[in-house]
Scaffold this motif. Structure first.
Motif, PDB file in Angstrom:
ATOM      1  N   ASP A   1       1.937   2.382  10.428  1.00 15.81           N
ATOM      2  CA  ASP A   1       1.020   2.719  11.518  1.00 15.81           C
ATOM      3  C   ASP A   1      -0.363   2.103  11.338  1.00 15.81           C
ATOM      4  O   ASP A   1      -1.169   2.084  12.286  1.00 15.81           O
ATOM      5  CB  ASP A   1       0.890   4.236  11.642  1.00 15.81           C
ATOM      6  CG  ASP A   1       2.177   4.897  12.134  1.00 15.81           C
ATOM      7  OD1 ASP A   1       3.014   4.175  12.718  1.00 15.81           O
ATOM      8  OD2 ASP A   1       2.343   6.115  11.930  1.00 15.81           O
ATOM      9  N   ASP A   2      -0.665   1.601  10.132  1.00 17.20           N
ATOM     10  CA  ASP A   2      -1.962   0.962   9.878  1.00 17.20           C
ATOM     11  C   ASP A   2      -1.996  -0.490  10.352  1.00 17.20           C
ATOM     12  O   ASP A   2      -3.067  -1.104  10.400  1.00 17.20           O
ATOM     13  CB  ASP A   2      -2.284   0.974   8.375  1.00 17.20           C
ATOM     14  CG  ASP A   2      -2.398   2.372   7.817  1.00 17.20           C
ATOM     15  OD1 ASP A   2      -2.967   3.233   8.517  1.00 17.20           O
ATOM     16  OD2 ASP A   2      -1.927   2.614   6.690  1.00 17.20           O
ATOM     17  N   ILE A   3      -0.839  -1.035  10.708  1.00 18.31           N
ATOM     18  CA  ILE A   3      -0.741  -2.477  10.933  1.00 18.31           C
ATOM     19  C   ILE A   3      -0.981  -2.818  12.401  1.00 18.31           C
ATOM     20  O   ILE A   3      -0.422  -2.196  13.310  1.00 18.31           O
ATOM     21  CB  ILE A   3       0.635  -2.990  10.463  1.00 18.31           C
ATOM     22  CG1 ILE A   3       0.746  -2.838   8.942  1.00 18.31           C
ATOM     23  CG2 ILE A   3       0.835  -4.455  10.859  1.00 18.31           C
ATOM     24  CD1 ILE A   3       2.123  -3.030   8.403  1.00 18.31           C
ATOM     25  N   GLN A   4      -1.802  -3.823  12.609  1.00 18.34           N
ATOM     26  CA  GLN A   4      -2.160  -4.311  13.946  1.00 18.34           C
ATOM     27  C   GLN A   4      -1.657  -5.752  14.096  1.00 18.34           C
ATOM     28  O   GLN A   4      -2.091  -6.642  13.373  1.00 18.34           O
ATOM     29  CB  GLN A   4      -3.674  -4.256  14.121  1.00 18.34           C
ATOM     30  CG  GLN A   4      -4.186  -4.880  15.397  1.00 18.34           C
ATOM     31  CD  GLN A   4      -3.592  -4.239  16.640  1.00 18.34           C
ATOM     32  OE1 GLN A   4      -2.726  -4.827  17.278  1.00 18.34           O
ATOM     33  NE2 GLN A   4      -4.033  -3.037  16.967  1.00 18.34           N
TER      34      GLN A   4
ATOM     35  N   LYS B   1       5.909  -6.162  11.274  1.00 15.50           N
ATOM     36  CA  LYS B   1       5.133  -5.063  10.701  1.00 15.50           C
ATOM     37  C   LYS B   1       5.587  -4.758   9.274  1.00 15.50           C
ATOM     38  O   LYS B   1       4.760  -4.518   8.381  1.00 15.50           O
ATOM     39  CB  LYS B   1       5.261  -3.808  11.569  1.00 15.50           C
ATOM     40  CG  LYS B   1       4.408  -3.821  12.820  1.00 15.50           C
ATOM     41  CD  LYS B   1       4.289  -2.437  13.418  1.00 15.50           C
ATOM     42  CE  LYS B   1       3.245  -2.405  14.523  1.00 15.50           C
ATOM     43  NZ  LYS B   1       3.004  -1.046  15.039  1.00 15.50           N
TER      44      LYS B   1
ATOM     45  N   ASP C   1      -5.754 -10.619   7.444  1.00 10.44           N
ATOM     46  CA  ASP C   1      -5.551 -10.160   6.067  1.00 10.44           C
ATOM     47  C   ASP C   1      -4.557 -11.046   5.319  1.00 10.44           C
ATOM     48  O   ASP C   1      -4.677 -11.248   4.104  1.00 10.44           O
ATOM     49  CB  ASP C   1      -5.040  -8.721   6.046  1.00 10.44           C
ATOM     50  CG  ASP C   1      -6.136  -7.700   6.305  1.00 10.44           C
ATOM     51  OD1 ASP C   1      -7.317  -8.093   6.333  1.00 10.44           O
ATOM     52  OD2 ASP C   1      -5.800  -6.515   6.488  1.00 10.44           O
TER      53      ASP C   1
ATOM     54  N   ILE D   1      -0.630   0.984   2.169  1.00 13.19           N
ATOM     55  CA  ILE D   1      -0.795   1.146   3.616  1.00 13.19           C
ATOM     56  C   ILE D   1       0.527   1.636   4.201  1.00 13.19           C
ATOM     57  O   ILE D   1       1.569   1.632   3.531  1.00 13.19           O
ATOM     58  CB  ILE D   1      -1.204  -0.170   4.321  1.00 13.19           C
ATOM     59  CG1 ILE D   1      -0.113  -1.244   4.160  1.00 13.19           C
ATOM     60  CG2 ILE D   1      -2.534  -0.675   3.816  1.00 13.19           C
ATOM     61  CD1 ILE D   1      -0.364  -2.475   5.015  1.00 13.19           C
TER      62      ILE D   1
ATOM     63  N   LYS E   1      -3.084  -5.416   6.786  1.00 12.39           N
ATOM     64  CA  LYS E   1      -3.157  -4.613   8.002  1.00 12.39           C
ATOM     65  C   LYS E   1      -3.215  -5.462   9.268  1.00 12.39           C
ATOM     66  O   LYS E   1      -3.052  -4.943  10.359  1.00 12.39           O
ATOM     67  CB  LYS E   1      -4.383  -3.698   7.945  1.00 12.39           C
ATOM     68  CG  LYS E   1      -4.301  -2.641   6.854  1.00 12.39           C
ATOM     69  CD  LYS E   1      -5.525  -1.736   6.882  1.00 12.39           C
ATOM     70  CE  LYS E   1      -5.444  -0.670   5.796  1.00 12.39           C
ATOM     71  NZ  LYS E   1      -6.630   0.223   5.808  1.00 12.39           N
ATOM     72  N   SER E   2      -3.473  -6.755   9.119  1.00 15.67           N
ATOM     73  CA  SER E   2      -3.615  -7.629  10.281  1.00 15.67           C
ATOM     74  C   SER E   2      -3.289  -9.058   9.869  1.00 15.67           C
ATOM     75  O   SER E   2      -3.167  -9.366   8.678  1.00 15.67           O
ATOM     76  CB  SER E   2      -5.046  -7.566  10.826  1.00 15.67           C
ATOM     77  OG  SER E   2      -5.953  -8.108   9.874  1.00 15.67           O
TER      78      SER E   2
ATOM     79  N   GLY F   1       0.622  -5.620   1.927  1.00 10.43           N
ATOM     80  CA  GLY F   1      -0.566  -4.793   2.005  1.00 10.43           C
ATOM     81  C   GLY F   1      -1.564  -5.307   3.017  1.00 10.43           C
ATOM     82  O   GLY F   1      -2.768  -5.057   2.911  1.00 10.43           O
TER      83      GLY F   1
ATOM     84  N   LEU G   1       3.364  -5.083   5.823  1.00  8.60           N
ATOM     85  CA  LEU G   1       3.250  -3.956   4.897  1.00  8.60           C
ATOM     86  C   LEU G   1       3.588  -4.387   3.467  1.00  8.60           C
ATOM     87  O   LEU G   1       2.900  -3.978   2.513  1.00  8.60           O
ATOM     88  CB  LEU G   1       4.181  -2.825   5.343  1.00  8.60           C
ATOM     89  CG  LEU G   1       4.056  -1.497   4.587  1.00  8.60           C
ATOM     90  CD1 LEU G   1       4.424  -0.329   5.498  1.00  8.60           C
ATOM     91  CD2 LEU G   1       4.936  -1.460   3.343  1.00  8.60           C
TER      92      LEU G   1
END
Length: 353
Positions: free
Chosen positions: A43-46, A309, A322, A40, A318-319, A316, A313
């Motif tokens: 920018d994929d992380i919320q 963030k 996860d 990931i 994203k939130s 792996g 990462l």
């Protein structure tokens, strides 16, 4: 009485700033497994999270500290400015002083004046009546109400409370009557499965575990005693990590907030992995503000956002949800506690993202 209360608030600030922080932490007994291929990007992380109807853009906030004296008014104003400029939520300290004496209300409502659009949490003690809760919320136009539990602090406090009957009934009434989320918060002594079950059965939905490891209110109140005769209680309570492990069986029933001894973003990410929806930090941010000023505090809050963030990462993830699927290894005295309390620490190590 008002003067005594104001002086006590100022003493609390001074003692909190000078009290030693623990060098060891149960967070150090938890380890993630490194992922060489997270697959990931940043920018994929919320980072967004929820506490009931409230949406926090970032999963950490400035936790309850102070109010009720002129010195604390200055601190609250600066904390509120930092929260406003970074989009971080903020809680104030106990508002009892201002509820009893309207002349002190400005030491709290300065937070809303400085941060008119941010998320702000009001704060009262668990023994407070409904009208106190309504006044506290109105004083800040608050988005939520923290209701603090602090039995050890009160017992060591020379002028503290000695009667703690019918607290659960009062909490249940507040939860039913109020239109904002009621967050029941410990103040540095942690919670157990049994306590969490009591709260759930009373209709509470939101809990801040407030574990041992941060500001130690037994130490602070003992320093205010002439004989300092409660020094032997300085290690009382459960850490935030232990409290989170105790909460595993109720994660689907309660929204859990982690606070107490969270030193850095990695501690916070470990708390999220154990099911916390958000992390509250008080002492470290107060110290930064006191020692280095508001600009450095704002910079520190921005660093936390960036580092969170990066750490997600590394796993792996994203939130935040996860993270609860990422393997986590418990060792040392944390594992020993789990074994004695029959908490399934081994399943944490077998989780798969």
């Amino acid at each position: 009485m008002d003067t005594i209360r104001q002086n006590r608030k100022t003493e609390h600030i001074n003692l909190a700033l000078t009290s030693p922080f623990s060098l060891s932490s149960d967070f150090d007994e938890l380890s993630f497994i490194h992922r060489s291929l997270p697959e990931i990007g940043v920018d994929d992380i919320q980072l967004q999270t929820n506490i009931g109807p409230l949406t926090l853009d970032y999963p950490f906030f400035i936790n309850a500290m102070t109010g009720g004296s002129e010195k604390s008014a200055v601190i609250n104003a600066s904390l509120a400015e930092a929260a406003r400029d970074t989009g971080i939520a903020m809680a104030v300290g106990s508002q009892h002083a201002a509820i009893r004496n309207e002349e002190l209300a400005h030491t709290f409502n300065v937070v809303r004046k400085k941060n008119p659009n941010g998320l702000v949490f009001a704060n009262i003690g668990a023994d407070a009546p409904l009208d106190y809760a309504l006044t506290a919320i109105d004083m800040l136009e608050a988005d939520a109400l923290q209701v603090h539990l602090n039995v050890p602090q009160e017992l060591v406090m020379p002028e503290g409370e000695r009667n703690f009957t019918n607290i659960l009934a009062k909490l249940e009434k507040l939860s039913v009557k109020l239109q904002v989320p009621v967050i029941v918060k410990e103040t540095g002594f942690g919670m157990s499965t049994e306590t969490l079950r009591q709260l759930h059965n009373a209709g509470i939905q939101y809990v801040d575990l407030g574990g041992k490891g941060g500001t130690n209110f037994i130490h602070i109140e003992n320093e205010r005693r002439s004989k300092r005769d409660f020094a032997y209680l300085k290690d009382w309570g459960q850490s935030t990590v232990i409290s989170l492990l105790e909460a595993q069986s109720v994660l689907g029933e309660l929204t859990i907030i982690a606070s107490g001894g969270i030193r850095n973003p990695l501690d916070a990410v470990k708390a999220f992995s154990l099911g916390a929806a958000a992390a509250g930090i008080a002492g470290p941010f107060l110290k930064t503000l006191h020692d280095q000023g508001i600009d450095e505090l704002i910079m520190e809050l921005e660093v936390w956002k960036e580092h969170l963030k990066m750490l997600l990462l590394l796993q792996g993830a994203k939130s935040l949800p996860d993270l609860q699927h990422c393997p986590l290894i418990a060792g040392g005295k944390v594992r020993e506690w789990c074994e004695v309390r029959e908490i399934d620490w081994q399943s944490l190590a077998r989780r798969k993202l």
